[in-house]
Design a protein around this motif. Structure first.
Motif, PDB file in Angstrom:
ATOM      1  N   LEU A 153      69.226  42.444  25.191  1.00  0.00           N
ATOM      2  CA  LEU A 153      69.521  43.621  24.378  1.00  0.00           C
ATOM      3  C   LEU A 153      71.029  43.822  24.265  1.00  0.00           C
ATOM      4  N   GLU A 154      71.763  43.507  25.316  1.00  0.00           N
ATOM      5  CA  GLU A 154      73.217  43.634  25.258  1.00  0.00           C
ATOM      6  C   GLU A 154      73.793  42.734  24.183  1.00  0.00           C
ATOM      7  N   GLU A 155      73.252  41.524  24.029  1.00  0.00           N
ATOM      8  CA  GLU A 155      73.722  40.603  23.000  1.00  0.00           C
ATOM      9  C   GLU A 155      73.386  41.137  21.609  1.00  0.00           C
ATOM     10  N   VAL A 156      72.202  41.699  21.466  1.00  0.00           N
ATOM     11  CA  VAL A 156      71.814  42.280  20.177  1.00  0.00           C
ATOM     12  C   VAL A 156      72.750  43.434  19.824  1.00  0.00           C
ATOM     13  N   ASP A 157      73.009  44.294  20.780  1.00  0.00           N
ATOM     14  CA  ASP A 157      73.874  45.445  20.521  1.00  0.00           C
ATOM     15  C   ASP A 157      75.315  45.018  20.274  1.00  0.00           C
ATOM     16  N   ARG A 158      75.748  43.981  20.975  1.00  0.00           N
ATOM     17  CA  ARG A 158      77.100  43.462  20.744  1.00  0.00           C
ATOM     18  C   ARG A 158      77.223  42.905  19.332  1.00  0.00           C
ATOM     19  N   PHE A 159      76.169  42.258  18.855  1.00  0.00           N
ATOM     20  CA  PHE A 159      76.148  41.748  17.488  1.00  0.00           C
ATOM     21  C   PHE A 159      76.278  42.894  16.488  1.00  0.00           C
ATOM     22  N   VAL A 160      75.526  43.950  16.690  1.00  0.00           N
ATOM     23  CA  VAL A 160      75.604  45.112  15.795  1.00  0.00           C
ATOM     24  C   VAL A 160      77.016  45.673  15.783  1.00  0.00           C
ATOM     25  N   ASP A 161      77.601  45.856  16.963  1.00  0.00           N
ATOM     26  CA  ASP A 161      78.966  46.387  17.054  1.00  0.00           C
ATOM     27  C   ASP A 161      79.958  45.471  16.339  1.00  0.00           C
ATOM     28  N   ALA A 162      79.769  44.168  16.461  1.00  0.00           N
ATOM     29  CA  ALA A 162      80.679  43.212  15.819  1.00  0.00           C
ATOM     30  C   ALA A 162      80.601  43.323  14.301  1.00  0.00           C
ATOM     31  N   VAL A 163      79.383  43.392  13.757  1.00  0.00           N
ATOM     32  CA  VAL A 163      79.228  43.526  12.301  1.00  0.00           C
ATOM     33  C   VAL A 163      79.866  44.808  11.815  1.00  0.00           C
ATOM     34  N   LEU A 164      79.645  45.907  12.515  1.00  0.00           N
ATOM     35  CA  LEU A 164      80.209  47.199  12.097  1.00  0.00           C
ATOM     36  C   LEU A 164      81.726  47.185  12.204  1.00  0.00           C
ATOM     37  N   SER A 165      82.252  46.488  13.198  1.00  0.00           N
ATOM     38  CA  SER A 165      83.698  46.382  13.325  1.00  0.00           C
ATOM     39  C   SER A 165      84.293  45.631  12.145  1.00  0.00           C
ATOM     40  N   ILE A 166      83.667  44.544  11.752  1.00  0.00           N
ATOM     41  CA  ILE A 166      84.131  43.778  10.592  1.00  0.00           C
ATOM     42  C   ILE A 166      83.982  44.606   9.323  1.00  0.00           C
ATOM     43  N   LEU A 167      82.871  45.317   9.221  1.00  0.00           N
ATOM     44  CA  LEU A 167      82.623  46.150   8.039  1.00  0.00           C
ATOM     45  C   LEU A 167      83.708  47.204   7.881  1.00  0.00           C
ATOM     46  N   ARG A 168      84.075  47.871   8.982  1.00  0.00           N
ATOM     47  CA  ARG A 168      85.085  48.924   8.925  1.00  0.00           C
ATOM     48  C   ARG A 168      86.471  48.390   8.578  1.00  0.00           C
ATOM     49  N   SER A 169      86.709  47.117   8.909  1.00  0.00           N
ATOM     50  CA  SER A 169      88.043  46.547   8.664  1.00  0.00           C
ATOM     51  C   SER A 169      88.147  45.911   7.274  1.00  0.00           C
TER      52      SER A 169
END
Length: 437
Positions: A420-436
């Protein structure tokens, strides 16, 4: 005082990590998983129970420890190829070491006959006769046996979709160039949530010249599950056999041969079954075997024998024999529990991204009738190839970029060893790229 539950978990973890003899590892994992859930996996287990287990992190923590994967990166491209658990790796090494001690004797005389036990187990799992199962190297080999093995004449037509696997499309295109057959393709909606409408669309493309239909059980681009049973029944009404590309469905979610009803089915076992890389299965209905030519020449006396499709010359025994250990591991987890876990992981990241931004576009239905562990998404304003590149280079998350006329996006496919940590890290990574961007 240490509880019995804690003791079993403590003992089982090293077993599945490979610190105990291979013969004990699977047994230890099975005991631990049963202890954690109160009962061993049962083929008749209810869907509600499987969904409950899918959310039990204690259960899946032991499954995760059964793998020797590199946790410095996140592999969400299991739709390409999946790692085998430690017990499968050890079995393969054991067979390979034994082979290399005296190949002409150990491999050919001792190990080769044991392939029959693997054939029997796979047939039992799929729900067919062992004499209908050929042991191949991958789905492409099995499908090409069918595609090249059918007798077709100039002007004959074969029907498939625009989203079929490129190698399989190229197989029929080569027959077009060489023999003058015609390949016809039907588009697939993205996502496709009206199976009857799709079958009608496919049926409308059938003509008096149609000699075969090729369909994916699960489309590799999006994870879309197609209504194979209905397609097979439609094909039979027109006297047209259906070849099923099961590369992404076998051991991904539960089904049997009778539930599909097909005459031809091929899959790779190194995807969702987590068998050794270079292992596959081809099913041919018994009455269809004689008329289907093998990809490599076989003796005429093998005309009725499923083993004629295995005439490829010298080949390793270890890869095929270790499939048995992969099947044991899969059955220890439980096929329904596994499918529900994969859907749970998919829903966790997909719903999180959809809820977080209206720029996220999901190209896969979340309805469990139409998908399982694979899903594809895109982000408005970000090129999908660039998104995939940044996920890897900036976050060490491996995905697959989809670039097709009908769908562009990033394909995401976690497996049972994913956390689950990997799944959540993936979500955070996509949102970080999206915001930038």
């Amino acid at each position: 005082m240490v509880s019995r539950r804690t003791f079993v978990r403590t003992v089982a973890a090293p077993a599945v990590l490979g610190l105990l003899p291979a013969a004990l590892a699977g047994e230890g994992a099975a005991r631990a998983l049963a202890e954690l859930t109160g009962a061993a996996p049962d083929p008749a287990e209810s869907l509600d129970r499987a969904r409950e287990v899918a959310r039990d992190e204690s259960y899946w923590r032991i499954v995760q420890q059964a793998y020797s994967v590199d946790r410095t990166l996140v592999n969400f491209n299991n739709g390409g190829v999946s790692p085998p658990p430690v017990t499968v790796q050890r079995a393969m090494k054991r067979h390979l070491d034994f082979s290399n001690a005296a190949p002409a004797y150990n491999m050919w005389r001792v190990l080769e006959p044991r392939r029959e036990a693997v054939r029997e187990r796979l047939a039992r799992f799929f729900g067919c006769d062992p004499e209908e199962v050929a042991l191949t190297r991958n789905a492409s080999e099995g499908l090409q046996i069918c595609q090249f093995g059918l007798d077709l004449a100039r002007g004959d037509e074969v029907l498939t979709t625009t989203q079929d696997y490129p190698r399989m499309l190229n197989t029929f295109r080569q027959r077009e160039r060489r023999e003058g057959i015609a390949l016809r393709q039907v588009p697939v909606p993205v996502p496709s949530e009206d199976p009857q409408a799709f079958v009608r669309r496919l049926e409308a493309a059938v003509t008096e010249k149609t000699r075969a239909i090729l369909v994916c059980h699960v489309i590799n681009l999006t994870g879309q599950i197609l209504p194979v049973r209905a397609i097979v029944e439609m094909g039979r009404r027109h006297g047209v056999p259906v070849i099923v590309d099961g590369a992404h469905s076998f051991a991904h979610f539960p089904f049997t041969r009778d539930e599909l009803g097909c005459d031809y089915f091929a899959t790779s076992l190194h995807k969702w079954l987590c068998a050794p890389i270079g292992s596959g299965l081809l099913y041919v209905r018994r009455e269809r075997i004689p008329a289907l030519w093998p990809l490599m020449a076989a003796d005429a006396k093998q005309r009725d024998d499923i083993r004629k499709f295995e005439e490829i010359g010298t080949h390793p025994a270890a890869n095929t024999l270790a499939v048995a250990e992969a099947l044991t591991f899969h059955e220890t987890i439980g096929p329904l529990r596994k499918a529900e876990r994969l859907r749970y992981l998919r829903d966790r990241w997909a719903r999180a991204l959809i809820d977080a931004s209206d720029r996220v576009r999901l190209h896969t239905s979340l309805d469990p009738r139409f998908s399982c562990g694979i899903a594809t998404f895109s982000v408005d304003g970000i090129d999908s190839a660039e998104l995939g590149r940044r996920l890897w280079q900036e976050h060490r998350i491996l995905t697959a970029t989809i670039d097709h006329p009908e769908v562009q996006g990033v394909r995401v496919s976690p497996h049972v060893y994913s956390t689950l940590e990997e799944v959540d890290r993936f979500v955070d990574a996509v949102l970080s790229i999206l915001r930038s961007t």
